[in-house]
Enzyme design. Structure first.
Site, PDB file in Angstrom:
ATOM      1  N   TRP A   1      44.966  40.275  39.172  1.00  0.00           N
ATOM      2  CA  TRP A   1      44.689  41.234  40.247  1.00  0.00           C
ATOM      3  C   TRP A   1      43.489  40.778  41.073  1.00  0.00           C
ATOM      4  O   TRP A   1      43.447  40.970  42.288  1.00  0.00           O
ATOM      5  CB  TRP A   1      44.404  42.612  39.637  1.00  0.00           C
ATOM      6  CG  TRP A   1      44.038  43.675  40.637  1.00  0.00           C
ATOM      7  CD1 TRP A   1      44.886  44.512  41.296  1.00  0.00           C
ATOM      8  CD2 TRP A   1      42.723  44.010  41.114  1.00  0.00           C
ATOM      9  NE1 TRP A   1      44.187  45.347  42.140  1.00  0.00           N
ATOM     10  CE2 TRP A   1      42.856  45.054  42.040  1.00  0.00           C
ATOM     11  CE3 TRP A   1      41.446  43.524  40.837  1.00  0.00           C
ATOM     12  CZ2 TRP A   1      41.762  45.633  42.691  1.00  0.00           C
ATOM     13  CZ3 TRP A   1      40.360  44.089  41.483  1.00  0.00           C
ATOM     14  CH2 TRP A   1      40.518  45.133  42.398  1.00  0.00           C
ATOM     15  N   HIS A   2      42.517  40.164  40.401  1.00  0.00           N
ATOM     16  CA  HIS A   2      41.300  39.760  41.100  1.00  0.00           C
ATOM     17  C   HIS A   2      41.519  38.591  42.057  1.00  0.00           C
ATOM     18  O   HIS A   2      40.786  38.460  43.040  1.00  0.00           O
ATOM     19  CB  HIS A   2      40.206  39.391  40.088  1.00  0.00           C
ATOM     20  CG  HIS A   2      39.527  40.577  39.497  1.00  0.00           C
ATOM     21  ND1 HIS A   2      40.020  41.260  38.405  1.00  0.00           N
ATOM     22  CD2 HIS A   2      38.392  41.238  39.854  1.00  0.00           C
ATOM     23  CE1 HIS A   2      39.212  42.262  38.108  1.00  0.00           C
ATOM     24  NE2 HIS A   2      38.228  42.279  38.965  1.00  0.00           N
ATOM     25  N   GLY A   3      42.470  37.740  41.783  1.00  0.00           N
ATOM     26  CA  GLY A   3      42.671  36.631  42.700  1.00  0.00           C
ATOM     27  C   GLY A   3      43.773  35.694  42.259  1.00  0.00           C
ATOM     28  O   GLY A   3      44.111  35.601  41.081  1.00  0.00           O
TER      29      GLY A   3
ATOM     30  N   PHE B   1      39.352  40.549  47.299  1.00  0.00           N
ATOM     31  CA  PHE B   1      40.374  40.981  46.370  1.00  0.00           C
ATOM     32  C   PHE B   1      41.215  42.126  46.939  1.00  0.00           C
ATOM     33  O   PHE B   1      42.192  42.504  46.352  1.00  0.00           O
ATOM     34  CB  PHE B   1      39.745  41.428  45.041  1.00  0.00           C
ATOM     35  CG  PHE B   1      38.837  40.378  44.438  1.00  0.00           C
ATOM     36  CD1 PHE B   1      39.226  39.055  44.424  1.00  0.00           C
ATOM     37  CD2 PHE B   1      37.612  40.722  43.909  1.00  0.00           C
ATOM     38  CE1 PHE B   1      38.387  38.084  43.880  1.00  0.00           C
ATOM     39  CE2 PHE B   1      36.775  39.776  43.348  1.00  0.00           C
ATOM     40  CZ  PHE B   1      37.167  38.452  43.355  1.00  0.00           C
TER      41      PHE B   1
END
Length: 482
Positions: free
Chosen positions: A325-327, A482
């Site tokens: 989800w962060h990257g 993000f």
């Protein structure tokens, strides 16, 4: 529009004055004005992104209404699937397509095959990971009948785009924020003052702490091949304070700004660097995301009420998805994996919920045992942040290898740098103030030490002076990517 920009310093008081002085007697008008202000705020980066958030909002608004009117299980599942596909589809196209295309091409190359996939030349819409999760949770809650669908389009669109928390959270639930758009709001002086205090502390964490830590953390990480282990460890520690000051600072400003308009957002940080183990850290760090994954992924998978093998699987899935989800980079996935490997032993020993109360509650200082656990947890977290900060896995492992080499015992040139020493004092001030306020929602909410009016206002003006003195060029918030 950045919270730490001149633009926002002009935008906020104008919106505040119009909201309370012109539309204070009409709830519908207030909500419509907040919607317009939020779209102006978001469109400040790129007006084309407005079509994306508007479409996402429209889909979930319609899905919610259809879900409330349908009792057919197949039809309801199709509606929910539509919401999931639209929201996650946007993420896949804008955020993850190029990652999957490059990874798939590399995999074929390993087997001697050639696969050419064109990459997409698209800009990642700011905050897309946040507002898609917010709208998606609305559809899921309506589907599970935990929430009544709304017929108020203005309130719903304003809920999705609410400008204080739109770009980097907290990720709000419709069960908490949406009902606040239905209730009459009256100006509350006490809440407004608390909001200003929280904004002030958030700006201090962002401008004074995070941006100055970034200066040296970036220099160290960008030149890691030339740095001894001692400097690289310092860089990891500085990045730990950078990301904390940056992200929790944003959350403080968002929550404080919301208070000015009569809204209460969920708490997103609870002094995570005072945690005594990794489980406690994750209960206190980015709370809105952690609880989102808990409620919409971990528990539906079976949570901890399954066998040990499935419980390990569930924890791994949550942390891997959280990393992703962060990257769109393998560094984030490995960062999630390492955190999972650190926390799984606690789940297996059932010690993951041992530290539920505030450390050294009703005491001035922690015990020696608590101090050791706090420092150990912070250092482990700092080392794991190396994966989060690095550009590639190769860089991550190279930095960690050097940290655990003999060069760790050499003296770092940064320790004799006067600016770094001043920064260390500023970080010490942050830690000291947050320790005093660790039982409160935010550090400046109510500190017994500052009961004296002269001392209290001297401290506030000192913070303002530090913000003005150390504030230079506007720096983006880390989580904007993000």
């Amino acid at each position: 529009m950045l919270f730490n920009s001149i633009d926002f310093m002009v935008f906020l008081p104008i919106v505040f004055m119009i909201y309370w002085f012109i539309f204070k007697r009409n709830l519908k008008s207030q909500n419509l004005f907040l919607l317009i202000a939020s779209y102006v705020f978001y469109g400040w980066w790129d007006w084309r992104f407005l079509f994306l958030i508007a479409f996402s909002s429209a889909v979930d608004f319609i899905v919610g209404i259809r879900l409330s009117k349908s009792s057919n299980s197949i039809h309801r599942r199709l509606l929910l699937t539509t919401s999931i596909l639209v929201n996650l589809g946007f993420l896949m196209v804008f955020k993850y397509y190029n990652f999957f295309a490059e990874s798939l091409s590399s995999a074929f190359t390993l087997f001697g095959k050639t696969l050419s996939l064109n990459s997409l030349n698209v800009i990642l819409p700011v905050g897309i990971s946040f507002y898609t999760f917010q709208t998606l949770s609305y559809s899921i809650d309506v589907y599970k009948r935990k929430l009544e669908a709304t017929n108020d389009a203005i309130a719903f669109f304003a809920f999705v785009s609410f400008f204080p928390q739109l770009v980097a959270g907290p990720i709000e639930r419709a069960t908490n924020l949406l009902p606040q758009f239905y209730k009459d709001r009256k100006f509350d002086y006490h809440k407004a003052v608390l909001g200003l205090k929280q904004i002030l502390w958030g700006l201090f964490k962002k401008i004074v702490i995070a941006d100055n830590c970034a200066r040296y953390a970036n220099e160290i990480f960008n030149n890691y091949t030339e740095m001894p282990g001692s400097s690289l460890l310092l860089g990891a520690v500085l990045f730990s304070f950078q990301i904390y000051g940056d992200f929790s600072g944003y959350s403080d400003i968002a929550i404080g700004t919301s208070s000015l308009f009569g809204f209460k957002l969920k708490r997103n940080f609870a002094y995570p660097y005072f945690s005594r183990d990794i489980s406690e850290f994750w209960r206190r760090w980015h709370i809105s995301l952690s609880t989102w994954f808990r409620d919409y992924l971990y528990i539906p998978l079976g949570g901890s009420r399954v066998g040990k093998a499935k419980m390990i699987r569930n924890v791994l899935i949550v942390f891997l998805v959280s990393g992703f989800w962060h990257g769109a980079n393998w560094t984030f996935i490995v960062w999630g994996l390492v955190n999972a490997l650190l926390i799984i032993p606690q789940f297996l020993r059932q010690t993951n919920r041992h530290n539920l109360v505030t450390v050294a509650e009703n005491k001035i200082l922690p015990s020696l045992k608590e101090t050791f656990h706090i420092i150990a947890t912070f250092m482990i977290t700092s080392l794991v942040w190396v994966f989060f900060r690095s550009e590639s896995l190769g860089q991550s492992f190279a930095i960690l290898k050097r940290i655990f080499s003999e060069s760790l015992l050499t003296s770092s040139k940064y320790l004799t740098n006067l600016n770094v020493q001043i920064l260390a004092l500023l970080i010490g001030t942050l830690v000291f103030v947050e320790w005093l306020g660790r039982t409160q929602d935010f550090a400046l909410q109510k500190i017994p030490f500052f009961k004296n009016r002269l001392l209290r206002y001297s401290f506030y003006y000192s913070i303002i002076f530090a913000i003005l003195w150390f504030g230079g060029q506007e720096q983006n918030f880390i989580y904007f990517q993000f």
